[in-house]
Design a protein around this motif. Structure first.
Motif: not given
Length: 229
Positions: A24, A58-59, A61
């Motif tokens: 991520i 990804e909220d 992140k």
């Protein structure tokens, strides 16, 4: 394509590579890495999505690639693969073991995506190369890449070679190995004129031509050669 387009294309490719190697990434991290604004990264991500890259957000992140998605492997030319082998020899002379470990792992990943034929030649070159630190930084040869190519493809090379007495002779040679000393690269090759293996300093090769004629691979390792000396 103007310079800005070229820079953006390069950045998009790098972002895609980053997304594939890390689970991520945040827009802030990418903006800092590429010295652009967060808004520019948002636009880049949209451009990749529009090109069909399945990027998930990804909220709170950051961004990640859809599980299982892989970009096609990077393609290297034979000359580029050979250059990586020489770089590997350089790194192996470094005294920091952690750096050597990290680079070795990285180069193994790079080798894994090479086409089989190029990978085989790259491994052969690694076996036939010895490197020492070059304290003389002057570039004194333009023939290393061509000789690597002749060595791994078993092509005969025609050279005009100048000896210590400044006498130039024409030789047909069968390249066998490359050895770096503190000041010069040396080529170990079977000389058809002298009918034996000889050392040739690359800075004394005044002209080089890789011929289409091939030779049979010599059935010995570089260590075997040194043991016979």
């Amino acid at each position: 394509m103007n310079d800005n387009d070229t820079k953006r294309l390069s950045r998009l490719t790098a972002i895609l590579t980053q997304l594939q190697t890390k689970r991520i990434l945040t827009a802030t991290h990418l903006a800092d890495k590429f010295s652009v604004s967060v808004r520019t990264i948002y636009r880049d991500i949209r451009a990749l999505e529009q090109a069909g890259v399945p990027i998930l957000t990804e909220d709170g992140k950051g961004y990640t690639l859809m599980e299982g998605y892989r970009i096609p492997p990077v393609m290297f030319t034979e000359a580029q693969a050979n250059a990586l082998i020489i770089a590997e020899q350089l790194v192996l002379k470094n005294k920091d073991t952690s750096f050597i470990k990290d680079y070795t792992e990285a180069i193994e990943k790079i080798k894994s995506v090479l086409q089989y034929s190029i990978k085989h030649k790259a491994n052969l070159l690694a076996e036939r190369t010895r490197f020492d630190q070059n304290i003389n930084r002057e570039r004194n040869s333009n023939n290393l890449s061509d000789l690597q190519f002749a060595l791994t493809n078993f092509y005969i090379a025609k050279i005009e070679y100048e000896n210590e007495q400044n006498k130039t002779t024409t030789r047909h040679i069968e390249p066998f190995a490359l050895v770096s000393t503190t000041e010069n690269w040396l080529l170990i090759a079977y000389c058809r004129l002298r009918k034996e293996f000889r050392y040739f300093r690359l800075d004394r090769i005044k002209k080089l031509e890789v011929l289409v004629d091939t030779f049979e691979q010599h059935k010995m390792t570089l260590q075997d050669f040194f043991d016979k000396q």
